[in-house]
Design a protein around this motif. Structure first.
Motif, PDB file in Angstrom:
ATOM      1  N   ARG A 121     -18.626  58.495 -10.394  1.00  0.00           N
ATOM      2  CA  ARG A 121     -19.578  57.406 -10.230  1.00  0.00           C
ATOM      3  C   ARG A 121     -19.721  56.668 -11.563  1.00  0.00           C
ATOM      4  O   ARG A 121     -20.722  56.826 -12.276  1.00  0.00           O
ATOM      5  N   PRO A 122     -18.716  55.860 -11.944  1.00  0.00           N
ATOM      6  CA  PRO A 122     -18.785  55.149 -13.232  1.00  0.00           C
ATOM      7  C   PRO A 122     -19.917  54.135 -13.244  1.00  0.00           C
ATOM      8  O   PRO A 122     -20.188  53.466 -12.249  1.00  0.00           O
ATOM      9  N   ARG A 123     -20.570  54.007 -14.389  1.00  0.00           N
ATOM     10  CA  ARG A 123     -21.715  53.107 -14.519  1.00  0.00           C
ATOM     11  C   ARG A 123     -21.344  51.765 -15.137  1.00  0.00           C
ATOM     12  O   ARG A 123     -22.149  50.840 -15.123  1.00  0.00           O
ATOM     13  N   SER A 124     -20.136  51.645 -15.691  1.00  0.00           N
ATOM     14  CA  SER A 124     -19.746  50.408 -16.359  1.00  0.00           C
ATOM     15  C   SER A 124     -18.298  50.074 -16.026  1.00  0.00           C
ATOM     16  O   SER A 124     -17.540  50.931 -15.572  1.00  0.00           O
ATOM     17  N   ILE A 125     -17.911  48.830 -16.271  1.00  0.00           N
ATOM     18  CA  ILE A 125     -16.533  48.388 -16.018  1.00  0.00           C
ATOM     19  C   ILE A 125     -15.542  49.154 -16.891  1.00  0.00           C
ATOM     20  O   ILE A 125     -14.536  49.667 -16.378  1.00  0.00           O
ATOM     21  N   PRO A 126     -15.747  49.280 -18.219  1.00  0.00           N
ATOM     22  CA  PRO A 126     -14.784  50.042 -19.028  1.00  0.00           C
ATOM     23  C   PRO A 126     -14.648  51.491 -18.566  1.00  0.00           C
ATOM     24  O   PRO A 126     -13.541  52.038 -18.540  1.00  0.00           O
ATOM     25  N   GLY A 127     -15.779  52.111 -18.204  1.00  0.00           N
ATOM     26  CA  GLY A 127     -15.720  53.484 -17.716  1.00  0.00           C
ATOM     27  C   GLY A 127     -14.943  53.587 -16.413  1.00  0.00           C
ATOM     28  O   GLY A 127     -14.149  54.514 -16.219  1.00  0.00           O
ATOM     29  N   ALA A 128     -15.164  52.622 -15.518  1.00  0.00           N
ATOM     30  CA  ALA A 128     -14.446  52.619 -14.241  1.00  0.00           C
ATOM     31  C   ALA A 128     -12.956  52.405 -14.462  1.00  0.00           C
ATOM     32  O   ALA A 128     -12.116  53.045 -13.814  1.00  0.00           O
ATOM     33  N   GLN A 129     -12.598  51.498 -15.381  1.00  0.00           N
ATOM     34  CA  GLN A 129     -11.187  51.235 -15.644  1.00  0.00           C
ATOM     35  C   GLN A 129     -10.490  52.460 -16.234  1.00  0.00           C
ATOM     36  O   GLN A 129      -9.358  52.783 -15.857  1.00  0.00           O
TER      37      GLN A 129
END
Length: 603
Positions: free
Chosen positions: A93-101
């Motif tokens: 469950r990533p909270r930010s775009i960089p984390g999701a990428q």
């Protein structure tokens, strides 16, 4: 050049033009080009144009057959839910775009190194869509990185992309009469160039996407569908869900779906808290749209609550979800699902009922059917053909991708994949042999059925590859390839480094304009002729074609995965140019600099 060479050049130009204008499908353009060459040769006595027998040799190329077989291996991974078993915990469950990428690109690249990258993207598309909906992230920030990560991971091994396999097949064919025998490449030989390219490429995307990727939404929202179903599921005893909270089980923030209540014995829990822990036998009531119901059916540890499902003739892995709209001439109108004995009448179980976009607060068996009700059924796929033209239903259609996964065979499918990669990686077996054994085991062990295996093969891609190989052979036999090789040498001044640069850039340009496999097949004879004229090793040029034909980032048509994410990400053509052109340049610099170092011109 001879008249046959000019004809071949004209056919190639026509194919490129057709693809650039998007007038015809790629498989039709290439097949038509191949047929044109064969027909002209037969009618006008073109001795260097391919005969029918020579034209179809490309369809027996070892690389092409390996690509086809790998589709079946991936099918087994999909049908057992083995991919989801790994991807969902990794994405979390990533909270930010960089984390999701970061969570997305690294595992996608790793998967693409051991599986063909096109089906890997197909598997990740719904997963990424779910993450965007759950965490309210812009999909345009994730779908192009998904495609680029698959492309970059694919160049890390021989089996990561169909392009590498096709070029390797061409290399073996071209060197079959060599004194030392056909050229051989290990599964990790290209890794020496591919891995640095992938690392630098992924790093660039993560750093630059903040400014170079748009923040747009997909064309359709999750709330656009008026069909809201109430679906009842049971928590299976002994499953991994028992003891987990709603949050941990991934049942909170489901896209287009929410948990309305939990029935636990005589107790009814409303407005369920995310910290509520699931117990064996819990009866969960969800409300949402059909696409989300499909995802719900695939969660390990949940099963449909209706007892009618377990009384159907076909095993559950042979069923799918079907939507049917009740007509006013249906004999069950005015009766409840239970009273009308729906299962006995149609050999299908009613999972849920949608009526005017409203939730029907009754158990499924107690719902009295009305004309216009939309039924969500679980049945054998033959239900669609049987009842499509009958008066009982206005409309009958299968829900795509709704067959429940064979969760019990997920680890078996992963084991088969690992065995295939190990056997090919240590060169105990050839890549084709290992892939054929893996595909056979997937079917024999029930990880996928024969019907599913046939459907999983992308015939359009295979036709493009086979036809492009035939046209590439014609370019060589008619003298087009040697002619352009001489032109490249003149342009490069007989310098191997400059010649390699020119081959790479021309291949990349063709890739962006037409397609990866076609560009590789067309450029291969030019590259081999260039190496022969220079008197240097052909391996740097072979590696350059593999990387250049695979790493097309600047257009949606340059690589099929780019086209796959075009719609879901809500992109425009210019979005690819903005981030893809600098990435093309960066990858080209790294690949051209490293290739002659790892694969010397004079070994």
């Amino acid at each position: 050049m001879t008249w046959e060479a000019w004809v071949t050049l004209a056919v190639v130009a026509g194919i490129v033009l057709a693809l650039l204008t998007n007038r015809v499908a790629a498989d039709l353009a290439f097949f038509a080009g191949l047929v044109t060459l064969v027909t002209i040769g037969a009618l006008f006595g073109g001795h260097t144009l391919p005969s029918p027998a020579q034209a179809v040799i490309g369809f027996g190329n070892e690389g092409l057959i390996t690509v086809a077989v790998l589709y079946v291996v991936v099918c087994g991974m999909v049908q057992t839910g083995a991919i989801a078993l790994i991807t969902r915990p990794l994405l979390g469950r990533p909270r930010s775009i960089p984390g999701a990428q970061a969570r997305l690109m690294l595992p996608v690249a790793a998967f693409s190194a051991v599986l063909n990258n096109t089906p890997v993207v197909a598997m990740f598309l719904p997963v990424v869509g779910d993450v965007c909906k759950k965490m309210r992230l812009s999909p345009s920030k994730l779908f192009i990185p998904l495609s680029y990560a698959a492309i970059l991971g694919g160049v890390c091994t021989l089996i990561g992309t169909s392009t590498n396999l096709v070029v390797y097949g061409l290399l073996k064919e071209a060197t079959k009469n060599a004194p030392t025998g056909p050229a051989q490449m290990g599964i990790f030989d290209i890794t020496w160039v591919g891995l640095p390219v992938a690392a630098i490429g992924i790093g660039f995307v993560m750093l630059a996407s903040r400014w170079l990727l748009p923040a747009c939404q997909p064309p359709l929202g999750i709330g656009d569908d008026p069909r809201q179903y109430s679906v009842e599921m049971n928590v299976l005893p002994g499953s991994a869900l028992v003891g987990q909270s709603i949050e941990q089980a991934g049942l909170r923030h489901l896209p287009g779906l929410y948990l309305a209540e939990i029935n636990r014995g005589e107790q009814v829990l409303m407005a369920v808290a995310p910290t509520e822990r699931l117990q064996a036998g819990d009866h969960l009531v969800f409300v949402g749209i059909v696409e989300s119901v499909v995802d719900l059916q695939k969660i390990r540890g949940l099963s449909p609550a209706t007892s009618q499902v377990f009384k159907l003739d076909a095993p559950r892995v042979n069923r799918c979800l079907i939507e049917a709209v009740v007509s006013d001439s249906c004999p069950l109108v005015g009766k409840s699902v239970r009273e009308g004995r729906f299962r006995n009448t149609y050999n299908a179980a009613v999972i849920a009922v949608a009526r005017s976009g409203q939730r029907i607060a009754r158990k499924v068996g107690d719902i009295v059917l009305r004309p216009g009700d939309t039924l969500l059924l679980e049945a054998h796929p033959s239900f669609v053909e049987t009842h499509r033209n009958r008066r009982d239903f206005y409309l009958v259609s299968a829900v795509e991708g709704s067959t429940p996964p064979r969760h019990g065979r997920a680890w078996l499918a992963l084991g088969i994949l690992l065995a295939m990669v190990t056997a090919a990686g240590f060169e105990w077996l050839s890549m084709l042999n290992a892939a054929m054994l893996a595909a056979g085991l997937m079917m024999v062990t029930g990880c996928c059925s024969l019907v599913e295996a046939r459907r999983s093969i992308d015939w359009e891609v295979l036709i493009v590859i086979g036809a492009a190989l035939g046209i590439g052979a014609a370019a060589n036999s008619t003298g087009v390839a040697p002619f352009f090789a001489e032109g490249l040498l003149h342009l490069a001044g007989n310098n191997p480094w400059l010649a390699l640069t020119v081959v790479y850039l021309v291949t990349l340009t063709l890739t962006e304009a037409m397609s990866n496999n076609a560009a590789a097949a067309l450029m291969f004879p030019f590259a081999m002729a260039t190496a022969a004229s220079l008197g240097v090793s052909y391996m740097p040029f072979v590696i350059a074609i593999m990387v250049a034909a695979s790493c097309g980032f600047a257009t949606p048509i340059g690589y099929q995965t780019n086209l796959m994410v075009y719609g879901p990400g809500g992109y425009r053509f210019g979005d690819y140019l903005r981030i893809g052109v600098p990435l093309d340049g960066l990858v080209a610099i790294v690949a051209i600099a490293l290739t002659p170092v790892m694969f010397p011109f004079h070994p």
